[in-house]
Each structure stands twice: as C-alpha cells, then as structure tokens.
Design an enzyme around this catalytic site. Structure first.
Site, PDB file in Angstrom:
ATOM      1  N   GLU A 454       0.866  -1.264   0.133  1.00  0.00           N
ATOM      2  CA  GLU A 454       0.010  -0.131   0.013  1.00  0.00           C
ATOM      3  C   GLU A 454       0.725   1.359   0.040  1.00  0.00           C
ATOM      4  OE1 GLU A 454      -4.082  -1.461   1.952  1.00  0.00           O
ATOM      5  OE2 GLU A 454      -2.481  -1.123   3.265  1.00  0.00           O
ATOM      6  N   GLU A 522      -4.517  -9.992  -0.230  1.00  0.00           N
ATOM      7  CA  GLU A 522      -5.360  -9.913   0.934  1.00  0.00           C
ATOM      8  C   GLU A 522      -7.008 -10.125   0.530  1.00  0.00           C
ATOM      9  OE1 GLU A 522      -4.757  -6.008   3.321  1.00  0.00           O
ATOM     10  OE2 GLU A 522      -2.543  -6.103   3.023  1.00  0.00           O
TER      11      GLU A 522
END
Length: 1012
Positions: A454, A522
């Site tokens: 991220e 994820e």
C-alpha cells in the site's frame, strides 16, 4: 557492513550440520538487561551518555529484546493508515521527522570479548531496532542505521580493548525513514530483536547464495553456489579453498566428491567472488506438501588445507516459475491457501519468542494453510527456517508501507507520495529490497519477493523490481500497489488485488487478453466475527486456473494484554486505550486466531475451505462417493479413509481403514462404502481423511479433510417419526389479565395486553424469566458496523420489543389450544407480525412466526423468537452443526452432530463483544439446569440456535468482554435465519446477496418448545 545471507561460522563440519547458530563459539549474545534512560524529545535526551566517563549506575534497567512501550515507557499507538504524528504535527511533510514528541531511548551495557576471539575481527549484529539508532563503543561513534526489520551490522574491531567494553545505543522512535514504515500495526520502539557479537577468522565466507535449478522434467538439478570470501589480514593471504558438500536428512554425504573451488585472496579486506555448480541426480524435491531438505556445508581452508571455518544452509530443491501464464511449483499449478501474518504477541509485541512462532506454524499446518505473506516487513530469520522445515510457501515482503502519503483514486503523483518516482528515496528503497534479498535468499520456502504494501506507485518500484529480478531470476516479484497507478505495472510479475469481490475475479478469469497470474494478497478480512463467504473465493480458485489463491487478512489479533491496577486480572487492549491520538480502535483485531493464540471459529472454516481432498456424492443409495485429490505431490493413500454413520446424532457405525483410497495428485477416484441398513431416523454419513503417522506438526489421526452427507432414505423416515407424537388433555382459562392453558403437569400463560407467552411452568417450576418475544436484531458485528448495518437497519432493532398488539385470539380444541397474537411492528413503514402458539396436552407448544415486512425496508438482521431463562439453566445440548459457532455463510467447517456444553462456553471472545455463538441446521436442542429440568426445542425441520448469557443489546453496549456484567440469565434465540456475517472486507462490504434476509418477502417458520 554490507548486507549478506544469514550465517554463523562453526569450527567443524559436525557443528555446521547441527546448524545451531546460537551454540557457535563464534557468537556471543548481548540479550538481557541493559541500562536505560528515556526522553520524550531529542532535545531532552542525555547527549553525552555514551562517553566512557558517564556513570549510568543509577539508571533503570530494561530488557533487550523488547519494546520500551511494554516496559513502562511512552505509549503504544495503533493506527492503520494515518501517520501517528498527524494530529500533533499536521504540517509535517516527508522526509522530516517529528520534533514535538519523538521519544529517544538511551541504552548502555558492557561486554567482554571472549579470550579465544583474540586476534580475530569482531562484529555486532542488531537484528531489529525500531526505528533508527546510533552506536558507540568505548566513547567512539561506530555508526548509524535505519530500516527497522533487517539486520544492521558493524565492525567493532577498531574500537575494542581488552577486558570490559562500553556499548551505547541511542534509539529514536521516529526518523525520516518512518515515512516508509506506515504499516497497519502497533507503533512501538526499541531494540526488539536479538543483539549479538560474532567473530570470524581473518579469512571468512562473508556471503553465499545457493540456487537449485531443476531440469525441464523437474527431475535432476544443478546446484549452484555463489560466495564471497573476505580477507581481513593486512597481507595477501594467498591460496584458499572453498569446499562444499551436500548432506541428506541423515547427515550422509550426497555428492560423490565435494564441490571444490580454489582462489587467491588479496590483502586488507580484499574480496573474491566464486561461482561454481554441481549436478545432483534426482534429489528429493521441496514443496509445502513435501518439505524435503538437505544441508549444504561450506568449508573454507587455507593454503595448507587447514580448516578456517564452516558455515551451513538448509537447501530445498524446487523450481518456481511462471509458465504459460500460470505460477508453477515443480511443474504444477500452485494455489496459495494463505494468510498474512504480522509478527505479534499480546505480551511482547513484535519481540516474538521461538515458541510463538512454532505455535503459529503448527496451527497453520493443522488448519490446511500452505502459504504466508510476511506482512509487511521481513520477519525474524528463524521464521523462514521454520517455513523451510514445516512446509509453507512464503511471500517475503520488504519493509515498506506509505499508506498515509497517498489517496485512493488520485490521478497523478504528488510530492507527498512516498517513495513515488522521487529520486531522493530511490537509494533508500533499493537498500530495503536488497537487505531483504541478501539476508533471505537461501530459503527455499521463499518463492516470491514483495516490494512492500500500500505505497501507491512510481518509478522507484520498477527499480526495486528490476534489482530483485536481476539478482535472483529464480523467484518472481509481487507488488499490489500498481493497481492504484498502472504506469508502474512493470513492477510486478503477478496481478495482485486486495479485497476484490468475487465477480471481479470472474471478470478477470474471463478476460481473454494475455494476462498475469492473479492472486489476492489480502482477502476475507477476518475482523471479529467474519470470514463469511470464504467458500465462494476458494471455489473460484478451483474453477479458474489463472486465479491462484490468496492470503487472508490476517493471522493473529493484534491486542496488548494489560494487567488491571487492582491486581484482579487484566484484558486485551486495542487502539485508544493508552491515551494515544490518532488511533483506529479495534481495527487491529483481524486475526484467524485470538491474541492469546487460541483458535477462533473462523480458522475452522478456513481449514475446510482450504482442504486438499474433496468428497462428493455419486450414488448415496448404494454408498458410492467420489474422491478428488487436489494435492500437487501427495497421494491420498498417505491418509487413512474413515467413515461413519450416525442416526439422529448417535453413532451407529464406524469404519476405520478397511477401505483405501489411492487417488494420485490431481486425480479423482470412486469408492463404494458398505453402508449399514437404516431402519428409522436421520442418517448422516461422515467421510474423513486422517494422518497415518505423527509428523512435526500433527499427531497420528489428525483429520485433514472431511465431508458429510444425509443419506437419502433417512429423510423420509425422520418425517414419519415426527407424525407419531401423541398428546393429552388440555384446558384453557381466560381471566382479565391472561389466557392460561394447562395440562397434567404444565401451564402456559399469555398476557392479554401484550399477547406474549409470559409464563411456562412444568411440574411447578417456572422456566421463563421474561416473556417470549419476536426478535429481528443481532448484536452488530465489526463487519456490520463497517457497512453501517447498525444505522441502515436500525428500524429493526427494537421492532420486536416495541411491537403493538392488534389482535389476540384463542381457540380451544379437544387436544390443543391455539393462541394467536397479531402485531404491528413500528418499523419505518409498518410491518405485520403474527405469532401462533399451539399448546398440546403433553405440554408441547408449537410456535409459528410470520413476518410481513413493510414497503422499502432494509435487510433484516434476523427473524426469530427470543426468550430468557434463569442463569441456572446453563446446560446446552443440540443436534445440529457444531461444536463451534456457525452462520449462514460460514458453516462449511462444522459438522452435523450431537453436542453439549455450558451456555457460558458459547460466548466467543472477539476483541469487541458482538454477535457470536450461533448454531446452524439445528434439529433439536435443550437448555436445562444441572438436574435436567428445562426447555427442549424441536425444529420443523430445523432452526438456528443461539444461547448466551447476554442479550444482543447487552453485547452491543460494552466495548470489552471484561466489562460485561455478571449475568443472571440465559438468553435463547430460536431463529428462522440470521443474515450472514460477511467478510469480504470490514469497511463497507455486506454479506453476499444470497445470505441476506431481504425485506421484500414474507417469512414464516415454526418450532416446538417443551418443558423437560
């Protein structure tokens, strides 16, 4: 010192084969108690504490390795996206570090170099320090380092003296590099991994890289060895010999002749690189299923062939590649049945003990997890060694996350984006990638490098990718962030998404353009009561080859154990409990296991969805089933096939091992089971596969896969049994206040104002503490809160409790009395609800609920009836799914059977109290006191059961389990259905539509209640 592979010199081949680095004569641990001083800002620190004359005898002591926040200093801070200093210094921009509050820890200890190290170089290794630090020895500055999660090593040789030496370390909570370490975790500080000294001979194997390249048939291998030899002598050393031998698991040599390379070393830290290889015929291959390991021992000898040192490394022969658009391990399509894993303990934070790691990896193996992503930083080296040994595929991730420096849907790179394409950050992030690679390159379990998490996109990620691919063509590179900035697509070799909905996976699979393999780095956000719908994803992984699995977020709840000041126990704390701002509350509670490392019901679902053997029905009437082996390298005959038949929950027949299944990897086999004749009742067939022998992670008899089937003839017989129920005489009496129906040894009273069943007495004992009422609410879960369910559906919260009686009628028949209450529910648009009680002469009460929702209402949390009993009724028994809780969209992992336990045991300790303890597909249940008296419930044919010590409203009212008051009741909910728990994510995703109770239809169900 330059980054290098994890290694430690040994004095003999025998020691190297054992591989116990901590036992090496060349290593001296500096773990233990250090002197410590704390300052809240750099300006308040003790500037000259490192000087030889500075006396620290009156300083406090602190444990190393550990975080200082867990030893009484400073405060831990949990944030997800936001940088921890955002509120105190909102104007701060990268690369500047906070100044208003930026604690500094000053550490001091002394050490004495062992006498047998005399004349040899001495180094110090800090395995992990958060976030930046300076090092002094005997008053001299040795150096500075940042990058919390990879080793920092320094040459201490010029600074040492005989006898006692003073070591001083100054650690900063935040530094410029903290902009690169914005992971979703607890922000803590200090020397939190091992610190040790080590020595080497003056000629030393400084680094090495072992590669195993399988041929096109994945049979024979070329073992390649690259090594760097360093000379610390001030003169040319001359000829040295590097000798390498491969040993099997019994420490027997594999190579007929050792691999030998002779070279010449120059003077004064001169280096020479060697590159050699040897063919190995058909070695045992390494995979997560079959983690076969060898040990490579590398010896360095001088010109007289005297041994200078040996080092060793575990070697796994395996080949990981992308071929024809798919990721393959040893030629077979891989499916990652994975989890993300933060290093975390509720007692020690990221300073994990070995036993914590062993517990983790054994649980992963026991619950069919085959892969782990080291979110979001390199882990302790021993973790990878355990993954090598036990068998887990690893995505090793660089220490890089800058989530707070960018925004979703931004259209261009801006100066605050870190690292982006900014050349000022290039060397830093390349160093992080290189440090991870160099340390971890020899672990066969690592098959993918990850650039971080991220951190948006930019040219720096492409440079990191290229560095890793150039250095290591045997692995591929992963980076999910390019989904936010497609100009950086070259930074990743796989298409990786977070929390994509199932339809997006299907769209990708049906897109016929050339594409990269797809993984979910994820998914199935395991926050609180979650992981609903996991089976939808795993079914897609089976259906579409390009969809190659995913990694659940995440492994363990990140909560910190806090002892209560009164000495009476403690509790697990989450964000906001340490006076910190900003914080993100209990968003740290995302684990498949609880913070104390106990198993949550979510993990049971994972085990079933991740199992590698599927069993389906072919012809149950004749006992024919089909067995599909989804393993890549393991034959089903490795396991024992067990099957049993239970009738109405009672075991009728059990068979262990008389039949064998032999399906090879990827194959399907039909097996005929000699099923017994069933005379009456519901017959349930359970087929299991269990381990035949004990292993490092499981006892013999551990179940790796199962499936259940209801045998077809039994359904008709079960229905026939129900029709045999008998009744006795019954009478009804109406007074001004109530309608009372009674029989031989019972009475049931209905309040004429509310229409509710307010009393049910059997043999003189009152079984109800409060009136029976319709209920349409569950305690909202973390996922519910994230999608605003508790706001959107609030109209249902008190609908049952605030119902308005429109009509109450009753009808007396010879063998039963029918009482019917019709209600208006005060929902946003009025709903209609009718409850019909049919009271039979034997005391059984059939309860039928009909709900007609009003127009335009939101989905309904649950449809059912709620009743309250005294807390003395604390024994629960049920014939349904169990023993763990189950939900409409999370019931694959539990088995239909007969179970019992205490009501208090049904509470599941999610980090924040919420809906829990539900039981699916219940045929019958009882809630009784110790003497057996109580209530029995029977479905028509099934219901959902929830029996806890608290109502949904009490659970919602308390944000910690330890704050729930002592209960004087048992709350029983008998439901037609409760909506699914969901779990695609916890910040907006709802349960999948097929698991919602939409308010666009009428709901009807019934069950029978009877006193015991």
């Amino acid at each position: 010192m330059k980054a290098h592979a994890t290694l430690m010199p040994f004095d003999s081949v025998e020691e190297a084969l054992k591989g116990d680095r901590e036992a090496s004569r060349s290593r001296l641990s500096l773990n233990g108690m250090w002197k410590f001083a704390f300052a809240e800002t750099p300006s308040q620190r003790i500037v000259n504490f490192y000087e030889e004359g500075y006396n620290t005898s009156d300083w406090a002591e602190i444990k190393v390795p550990a975080h200082w926040q867990l030893q009484g200093y400073d405060y831990p801070q949990y944030t997800n996206i936001r940088y921890p200093w955002e509120e105190s210094e909102p104007e701060l921009m990268p690369p500047f570090a906070p100044t208003k509050y930026n604690p500094v820890g000053s550490y001091v200890r002394s050490f004495t170099v062992p006498e047998d190290w005399a004349g040899q170089p001495v180094f110090i290794s800090f395995q992990g320090v958060e976030s930046a630090f300076y090092v002094w020895v005997n008053g001299d500055l040795v150096g500075y380092s940042e990058d919390t999660f990879t080793p920092a090593e320094f040459d201490l040789t010029p600074y040492l003296r005989a006898g006692e030496n003073k070591l001083a370390v100054e650690v900063y909570r935040w530094c410029d590099a903290s902009w690169l370490e914005d992971q979703d975790f607890w922000r803590m500080s200090g020397i939190f991994r091992d610190v040790y000294l080590y020595t080497t001979p003056k000629a030393h194997i400084y680094d090495f890289f072992v590669l195993t390249e399988l041929d096109d048939a994945y049979r024979d291998a070329e073992l390649k060895l690259k090594a760097t030899i360093t000379n610390y002598w001030e003169t040319q050393l001359g000829t040295v010999t590097v000798e390498a031998q491969l040993y099997d698991s019994e420490h027997k040599p594999v190579l007929a002749q050792p691999l030998v390379v002779t070279t010449t070393l120059g003077a004064n830290e001169a280096e020479v690189d060697i590159d050699a290889s040897v063919l190995v015929a058909n070695p045992l291959k390494w995979s997560a299923e079959e983690p076969n390991l060898y040990t490579l021992v590398i010896s360095l000898k001088d010109h007289e062939q005297q041994l200078l040192e040996t080092i060793s490394s575990r070697v796994g022969f395996r080949k990981f590649e992308i071929k024809d658009g798919l990721m393959l391990i040893n030629g077979q399509r891989i499916v990652f049945k994975g989890t993300n894993r933060h290093e975390f303990s509720c007692h020690t934070g990221r300073a994990l003990e070995l036993q914590d790691m062993i517990t983790d990896i054994k649980l992963m193996k026991l619950y069919n997890i085959n892969a782990v992503r080291t979110s979001h930083y390199p882990n302790q080296p021993v973790w990878y060694e355990l993954c090598n040994e036990y068998g887990l595929y690893v995505i090793d991730e660089a220490n890089l996350e800058t989530h707070g420096s960018w925004q979703y849907d931004q259209l261009e790179l801006v100066p605050k984006n870190v690292p982006g394409s900014n050349p000022a950050w290039t060397a830093n992030v390349l160093d992080r990638a290189n440090s991870m690679f160099q340390r971890d390159k020899n672990h066969p379990s690592i098959i993918i490098w990850s650039l971080g998490n991220e951190s948006f996109g930019g040219d720096n990620f492409v440079k990191m990718h290229d560095l890793l691919r150039d250095a290591d063509p045997s692995r591929i590179v992963h980076y999910e962030g390019v989904t936010m900035w497609r100009d950086s697509a070259a930074a990743t070799d796989v298409e990786s998404f977070m929390y994509a909905k199932p339809h997006k996976l299907v769209e990708y699979a049906h897109d016929f353009r050339p594409k990269k393999p797809y993984i979910l780095c994820e998914y199935s956000h395991a926050m609180g009561n979650s992981c609903g719908g996991l089976h939808i994803y795993t079914e897609l992984f089976d259906k579409y080859p390009v969809l190659q699995g995913g990694f659940i977020w995440d492994w363990v709840d990140q909560a910190i154990w806090v002892n209560h000041e009164d000495g009476n126990g403690g509790h697990l704390a989450y964000g906001g409990e340490f006076g910190e701002q900003p914080h993100d509350g209990n968003f740290c509670g995302n684990g498949l296991i609880f913070a104390d490392r106990s198993v949550s019901p979510k993990l049971v679902e994972v085990k079933k969805c991740y199992q590698n053997i599927d069993v389906t029905a072919v012809d149950l009437a004749n006992g024919v089933i089909s067995i599909r082996n989804k393993s890549l390298f393991t034959n089903v005959d490795r396991y024992t096939l067990q099957w049993s038949v239970a009738v109405d929950g009672v075991l009728l027949n059990e068979n262990t091992g008389s039949l064998s299944a032999t399906a090879a990897p990827g194959e399907t086999q039909e097996v005929t089971l000699p099923l017994p004749t069933i005379n009456e009742g519901e017959a349930v067939l359970t087929v299991s596969f269990v381990t035949q022998e004990a292993s490092a992670w499981a006892e013999a008899g551990h179940e790796v896969a199962f499936e259940q089937f209801i045998l077809p003839a039994a359904e008709q017989k079960a229905a026939a049994v129900k029709r045999k129920e008998s009744s006795g005489a019954v009478q009804a009496v109406e007074t001004a206040a109530a309608i009372t129906v009674s029989g031989a040894d019972f009475s049931a009273s209905f309040d004429k104002v509310t229409g509710s069943l307010v009393s049910y007495q059997v043999r003189g004992a009152e079984l109800l503490k409060e009136a029976v009422t319709p209920n349409f609410w569950r305690a909202y879960t973390d996922n519910d809160r994230g999608n605003k369910h508790h706001e959107r559906c609030a109209t249902w919260r008190s609908a049952g409790e605030e119902k308005v009686l429109r009509e109450l009628s009753w009808d007396s028949l010879p063998d039963r009395v029918i009482v019917q209450a019709s209600y208006l529910l005060p929902t946003t648009s009025a709903s209609q609800c009718t409850v019909t009680y049919t009271v039979s002469g034997n005391g059984a009460i059939e309860v039928a609920l009909q709900l007609a929702p009003g127009e335009g209402l939101p989905e309904i949390p649950e449809v059912g009836m709620l009743l309250v009993m005294d807390s003395s009724y604390d024994q629960l028994e049920w014939y349904g799914k169990g023993p763990e809780e189950s939900y409409w969209d999370r019931q694959s992992g539990v088995k239909l059977g007969l179970y019992k336990g205490k009501v208090q045991e049904q509470f599941v300790p999610y980090l924040r109290p919420q809906e829990c303890g539900n039981k699916m597909a219940v045929r019958r249940a009882s809630v009784t006191a110790a003497n057996g008296a109580g209530l029995q419930f029977t479905g028509a044919p099934t219901f959902e059961l929830n029996a806890l010590s608290y109502s949904p409203f009490e659970l919602e009212a308390h944000d910690h389990a330890h704050l729930l008051p002592a209960s004087d009741k048992t709350v029983v909910r008998i439901n037609y259905r409760q909506m699914g728990v969901g779990g695609d994510d916890s910040w907006g995703a709802m349960p999948h539509p097929q698991y919602l109770l939409q308010a666009n239809r009428t709901y009807s169900f019934s069950f029978t209640i009877q006193g015991k």
